[in-house]
Design an enzyme around this catalytic site. Structure first.
Site, PDB file in Angstrom:
ATOM      1  N   ASP A 183       1.066   0.216   2.996  1.00 44.42           N
ATOM      2  CA  ASP A 183       0.247  -0.733   3.744  1.00 44.42           C
ATOM      3  C   ASP A 183       0.841  -2.140   3.695  1.00 44.42           C
ATOM      4  O   ASP A 183       1.169  -2.663   2.629  1.00 44.42           O
ATOM      5  CB  ASP A 183      -1.178  -0.744   3.186  1.00 44.42           C
ATOM      6  CG  ASP A 183      -1.837   0.616   3.339  1.00 44.42           C
ATOM      7  OD1 ASP A 183      -2.022   1.051   4.483  1.00 44.42           O
ATOM      8  OD2 ASP A 183      -2.135   1.248   2.308  1.00 44.42           O
ATOM      9  N   ASN A 207       0.649  -5.099  -6.875  1.00 44.02           N
ATOM     10  CA  ASN A 207       0.930  -3.799  -7.475  1.00 44.02           C
ATOM     11  C   ASN A 207       2.348  -3.324  -7.163  1.00 44.02           C
ATOM     12  O   ASN A 207       2.806  -2.320  -7.701  1.00 44.02           O
ATOM     13  CB  ASN A 207      -0.097  -2.752  -7.036  1.00 44.02           C
ATOM     14  CG  ASN A 207      -0.056  -2.463  -5.554  1.00 44.02           C
ATOM     15  OD1 ASN A 207       0.164  -3.346  -4.728  1.00 44.02           O
ATOM     16  ND2 ASN A 207      -0.280  -1.216  -5.187  1.00 44.02           N
ATOM     17  N   ASP A 216       4.749  -5.812  -0.700  1.00 42.49           N
ATOM     18  CA  ASP A 216       4.116  -7.052  -0.267  1.00 42.49           C
ATOM     19  C   ASP A 216       3.053  -7.565  -1.217  1.00 42.49           C
ATOM     20  O   ASP A 216       2.561  -8.683  -1.040  1.00 42.49           O
ATOM     21  CB  ASP A 216       3.461  -6.846   1.106  1.00 42.49           C
ATOM     22  CG  ASP A 216       2.195  -6.005   0.999  1.00 42.49           C
ATOM     23  OD1 ASP A 216       1.090  -6.562   1.135  1.00 42.49           O
ATOM     24  OD2 ASP A 216       2.304  -4.794   0.747  1.00 42.49           O
ATOM     25  N   GLY A 235      -0.532   2.819  -3.741  1.00 37.22           N
ATOM     26  CA  GLY A 235      -1.738   3.033  -4.522  1.00 37.22           C
ATOM     27  C   GLY A 235      -2.584   4.161  -3.963  1.00 37.22           C
ATOM     28  O   GLY A 235      -3.509   4.632  -4.614  1.00 37.22           O
ATOM     29  N   LYS A 266       4.121   1.244 -10.663  1.00 35.70           N
ATOM     30  CA  LYS A 266       5.142   1.755  -9.746  1.00 35.70           C
ATOM     31  C   LYS A 266       6.528   1.610 -10.364  1.00 35.70           C
ATOM     32  O   LYS A 266       7.403   2.448 -10.148  1.00 35.70           O
ATOM     33  CB  LYS A 266       5.082   1.013  -8.414  1.00 35.70           C
ATOM     34  CG  LYS A 266       3.851   1.312  -7.567  1.00 35.70           C
ATOM     35  CD  LYS A 266       3.935   0.598  -6.223  1.00 35.70           C
ATOM     36  CE  LYS A 266       2.710   0.847  -5.367  1.00 35.70           C
ATOM     37  NZ  LYS A 266       2.813   0.197  -4.040  1.00 35.70           N
ATOM     38  N   ASP A 302       6.551   0.552  -0.378  1.00 36.87           N
ATOM     39  CA  ASP A 302       5.104   0.473  -0.299  1.00 36.87           C
ATOM     40  C   ASP A 302       4.703   0.841   1.133  1.00 36.87           C
ATOM     41  O   ASP A 302       5.520   0.771   2.061  1.00 36.87           O
ATOM     42  CB  ASP A 302       4.663  -0.954  -0.635  1.00 36.87           C
ATOM     43  CG  ASP A 302       3.193  -1.179  -0.399  1.00 36.87           C
ATOM     44  OD1 ASP A 302       2.382  -0.404  -0.929  1.00 36.87           O
ATOM     45  OD2 ASP A 302       2.852  -2.135   0.335  1.00 36.87           O
TER      46      ASP A 302
END
Length: 273
Positions: free
Chosen positions: A11, A221, A218, A44, A195, A9
């Site tokens: 962010d 999603n 984190d 995302g 994902k 991921d």
């Protein structure tokens, strides 16, 4: 286990709070790619907003991948080939708009390289700041969204959106994948697209097993890919319920959490603080 893929991921995972990759993390990922390990950026974000990070990590040189739109698209960075693509129909996007109006929350989606919304609001502005895409305020969302889109986001202050999320996950079960990427972002993709499901498609193409995959994230999603991977890793800054469902909890994004996992499980270096 000899891991062949690292899925990250962006962010609050790979990226620090200022949107940069720490030198230690970048070094670890470059060394892993030199060993033949594939690096997959899974976010995302739209593809456009991930390319500069892929370039910084030289993903095209090593034949690594971008998994964007919460799994809605998979791109081979070396060839620019689209491995997988999913969309919402115009009718589905319009129905989500109607639901957003009923629930009293804002909604936006992506058309080309712009973010379309009817209502100026602080949360869509946050999305613009994160992705680098401009916001276009449209008079009529349904008229403006006349072609399929990859995903849509309902956005609002976290407590209200949490209530909406619980309601819509039940109401829209079987129609959309519904997940929160940030406390103020509730995302909608094609039913069954996460994902995790897109990661499964990618490893099947590459002949990699799920046991050979490390996935780090984190937020909610990220949960599907964390649970799918052979080693699912929660960041130290993840919510407690994400940590409880992971195989391993690393340090925070501000303290080289990604680097520490790569160093321990792939580079086999002594663990350092």
């Amino acid at each position: 286990m000899d891991y062949k893929m690292i899925v990250l991921d962006l962010d609050d995972t790979l990226l620090q709070e200022d949107g940069t990759i720490s030198p230690r993390t970048k070094q670890a990922l470059m060394e892993a790619q030199e060993m033949g390990v594939k690096v997959v950026l899974a976010s995302g974000r739209p593809t456009f907003a991930m390319r500069h990070i892929a370039e910084e990590l030289s993903l095209s040189t090593y034949g690594s991948y971008i998994l964007s739109f919460n799994g809605g698209k998979i791109i081979n960075c070396k060839t620019s080939e689209e491995i997988f693509s999913s969309t919402l129909s115009t009718e589905e996007a319009h129905s989500l708009f109607d639901i957003s109006r009923r629930e009293g929350v804002f909604i936006h989606t992506y058309v080309g390289d712009e973010i379309f919304t009817e209502d100026e609001n602080p949360y869509t502005d946050i999305e613009s700041a994160i992705t680098g895409l401009p916001v276009k305020i449209v008079e009529d969302f349904k008229k403006a969204v006349s072609e399929p889109v990859v995903k849509a986001l309902m956005v609002e202050e976290p407590e209200k959106l949490k209530t909406v999320e619980a309601k819509l996950q039940n109401e829209l079960n079987g129609s959309f994948s519904v997940m929160r990427s940030k406390p103020y972002f509730l995302e909608f993709t094609e039913c069954g697209v996460t994902k995790g499901t897109s990661l499964n498609q990618l490893i099947n193409v590459l002949g990699i097993t799920r046991d050979e995959v490390i996935a780090m994230g984190d937020s909610y999603n990220d949960l599907a890919m964390i649970e799918f991977a052979g080693l699912g890793v929660a960041m130290g800054n993840a919510p407690d319920d994400i940590k409880e469902k992971s195989d391993f909890v690393t340090d925070t994004n501000m303290n080289d959490g990604v680097a520490k996992v790569v160093e321990e499980f792939i580079l086999k270096k002594p663990v350092t603080v």
